[in-house]
Design an enzyme around this catalytic site. Structure first.
Site, short mmCIF file in Angstrom:
data_model
loop_
_atom_site.label_atom_id
_atom_site.label_comp_id
_atom_site.label_asym_id
_atom_site.label_seq_id
_atom_site.Cartn_x
_atom_site.Cartn_y
_atom_site.Cartn_z
N MET A 16 0.84 -1.16 -0.04
CA MET A 16 0.24 0.00 -0.13
C MET A 16 0.86 1.23 -0.06
O MET A 16 1.48 1.47 0.92
CB MET A 16 -0.99 0.24 1.25
CG MET A 16 -2.02 -1.17 1.28
SD MET A 16 -3.07 -1.23 2.41
CE MET A 16 -2.13 -2.10 3.72
N CYS A 98 -2.53 -2.06 -10.44
CA CYS A 98 -2.60 -0.53 -10.00
C CYS A 98 -3.51 0.41 -11.07
O CYS A 98 -2.85 0.38 -12.30
CB CYS A 98 -1.46 0.01 -9.51
SG CYS A 98 -1.82 2.06 -9.31
N LYS A 137 0.89 -9.47 -9.09
CA LYS A 137 -0.51 -9.31 -8.31
C LYS A 137 -1.36 -8.36 -9.30
O LYS A 137 -0.77 -7.58 -9.88
CB LYS A 137 -0.32 -8.02 -7.01
CG LYS A 137 -1.43 -7.71 -6.36
CD LYS A 137 -1.01 -7.01 -5.01
CE LYS A 137 -2.09 -6.43 -4.24
NZ LYS A 137 -2.85 -5.30 -4.76
N ASN A 209 -7.47 -11.74 -2.59
CA ASN A 209 -7.29 -10.21 -1.98
C ASN A 209 -8.49 -9.33 -2.32
O ASN A 209 -9.17 -9.63 -3.24
CB ASN A 209 -6.00 -9.53 -2.33
CG ASN A 209 -6.21 -7.91 -2.15
OD1 ASN A 209 -6.10 -6.82 -3.02
ND2 ASN A 209 -5.89 -7.56 -0.99
N GLY A 231 -5.49 -5.86 3.05
CA GLY A 231 -4.85 -4.35 2.85
C GLY A 231 -5.33 -3.54 4.13
O GLY A 231 -4.77 -3.59 5.25
C1 LIG Z 1 -3.34 3.60 0.40
C2 LIG Z 1 -3.52 2.41 -0.34
C3 LIG Z 1 -2.36 2.05 -1.32
C4 LIG Z 1 -2.13 1.07 -2.22
N1 LIG Z 1 -0.89 0.97 -3.01
C5 LIG Z 1 -0.97 -0.22 -3.69
C6 LIG Z 1 0.45 -0.48 -4.22
O1 LIG Z 1 1.31 0.18 -4.06
N2 LIG Z 1 0.37 -1.85 -4.85
C7 LIG Z 1 -0.54 -2.69 -5.14
O2 LIG Z 1 -0.63 -3.77 -5.81
N3 LIG Z 1 -1.80 -2.35 -4.25
C8 LIG Z 1 -1.90 -1.21 -3.78
N4 LIG Z 1 -3.28 -0.97 -3.06
C9 LIG Z 1 -4.19 -1.81 -3.03
C10 LIG Z 1 -4.03 -2.98 -2.02
O3 LIG Z 1 -2.65 -3.77 -1.92
C11 LIG Z 1 -5.19 -4.10 -2.35
O4 LIG Z 1 -5.09 -4.72 -3.20
C12 LIG Z 1 -6.32 -3.54 -1.78
O5 LIG Z 1 -6.54 -2.39 -0.88
C13 LIG Z 1 -7.46 -4.52 -1.55
O6 LIG Z 1 -7.66 -5.05 -0.41
P1 LIG Z 1 -8.24 -4.49 0.77
O7 LIG Z 1 -9.77 -4.48 0.47
O8 LIG Z 1 -8.05 -5.59 1.92
O9 LIG Z 1 -7.64 -3.37 1.38
C14 LIG Z 1 -3.37 0.17 -2.28
C15 LIG Z 1 -4.46 0.27 -1.26
C16 LIG Z 1 -4.44 1.26 -0.50
C17 LIG Z 1 -5.62 1.59 0.47
#
Ligand SMILES: Cc1cc2nc3c(=O)[nH]c(=O)nc-3n(C[C@H](O)[C@H](O)[C@H](O)COP(=O)(O)O)c2cc1C
Length: 333
Positions: A16, A98, A137, A209, A231
């Protein structure tokens, strides 16, 4: 089950941006020894032309820790994977999920799902460059495409190139106008698609995820796939991680209680704050959810997020936070 028999991807904390920096990961390691941790995405451009030490340095206690790369050039990704391996990372993960406009302009992240042959080339180049696992991912689709064949063929092509671990955010990425935050909530979760991938590719490690907030959800997912990546809930309620080693890896937990974890982080802040532009708050911000749902949590958090206290040493702030917590327990406010 013993830790050695447990699959290393069984439970992990998601990459994240702005959140899972090395200080956040250090905090998470006070709570779980076994869950896999991921860095923020580091782009190949930043790594090749920027300050590699600032982007990659980490504490040995963070193992097992994976470096997530963003990029679309096989040669550059291979060089960056090699740099990551030399720094001691346990895995290189390629971001194909992303949706941010900046990442789209760079033609990597989720847009890469439309180019499975290119992703396969990138994975092959990285695999040839390093010994550690190279993982991907990704999402389950792009824009409004709901066709299972799209994600199945993506996984099939990338697996052919030697990727054996797929972390699947069970939502489409809508690349036409949603913000990155909206892209984590608006496109519907379709976990059945991820379960189906596991059925179609039983030899691959498939990690689901998206939207996981409870042990019941983790348990249900683990009936269908190999692992779960969490996350936002891990970030906002880090104390949840304190139960993971015992529950999911059959190991003794490492964290005694929240006070002990806070005390360790305060010592860590005192050591690192002088070198950080934001001072101790750059570390403390990751801990604001530590008392999530506990009596007095709001008062405690208010002290730790009070910018007027930034010039005080962290141990003094900790003392004030404790007093606020205790006052709140007595007064009920
Ligand atoms: C603040 C933030 C930053 C994120 N940055 C990335 C990242 O750098 N790379 C990535 O693959 N996913 C990123 N994500 C997505 C998370 O890895 C994850 O896939 C997404 O939040 C869904 O999972 P969750 O519902 O458990 O939060 C980010 C999510 C958040 C909330």
């Amino acid at each position: 089950m013993t830790a050695s028999s447990a699959n290393p991807w069984r439970l992990s904390v998601a990459p994240m941006m702005e959140w899972t920096d090395r200080h956040c990961r250090w905090l998470h390691r006070q709570l779980t020894r076994c869950a896999r941790l991921y860095t923020e995405m580091v782009t190949t451009g930043a790594l090749l032309h920027g300050d590699a030490r600032r982007l990659l340095a980490f504490d040995p206690i963070e193992h097992p820790v994976a470096l997530q790369l963003g990029g679309n050039d096989a040669r550059e990704l291979a060089v960056c994977a090699r740099i990551g391996e030399a720094w001691g990372y346990d895995e290189i993960n390629l971001n194909c999920g992303c949706p941010s406009p900046r990442v789209q302009r760079g033609a990597f992240g989720a847009c890469l799902m439309e180019h499975p042959t290119l992703v396969a080339q990138c994975v092959r180049a990285m695999r040839d460059a390093v010994q550690i696992p190279v993982t991907v991912k990704h999402r389950i689709g792009i824009d409004r495409v709901q066709d299972y064949a799209f994600v199945r063929d993506f996984v099939g092509a990338v697996a052919e190139a030697g990727c054996a671990v797929f972390i699947v955010h069970a939502r489409n990425a809508w690349l036409d106008g949603l913000s990155p935050a909206e892209n984590r909530t608006v496109p519907p979760l379709r976990v059945e698609v991820v379960y189906r991938l596991k059925r179609d590719f039983p030899h691959l490690t498939i990690v689901v995820n998206g939207g996981v907030t409870t042990d019941a959800q983790v348990a249900e997912h683990l009936r269908h796939v190999d692992g779960v990546m969490v996350g936002r809930q891990a970030y906002h309620n880090p104390w949840w991680l304190a139960s993971w080693d015992e529950r999911y890896f059959g190991m003794h937990g490492v964290a005694a209680d929240r006070d002990a974890v806070e005390a360790r982080l305060v010592d860590y802040m005192a050591r690192h704050a002088p070198t950080l532009p934001g001072g101790w708050y750059a570390i403390a911000r990751h801990m604001l959810g530590l008392r999530h749902g506990q009596p007095g949590a709001r008062r405690w958090r208010q002290v730790w997020s009070d910018h007027r206290l930034k010039s005080l040493p962290p141990h003094e702030v900790a003392q004030r936070a404790r007093q606020a917590l205790e006052r709140s327990l007595v007064t009920g406010k």
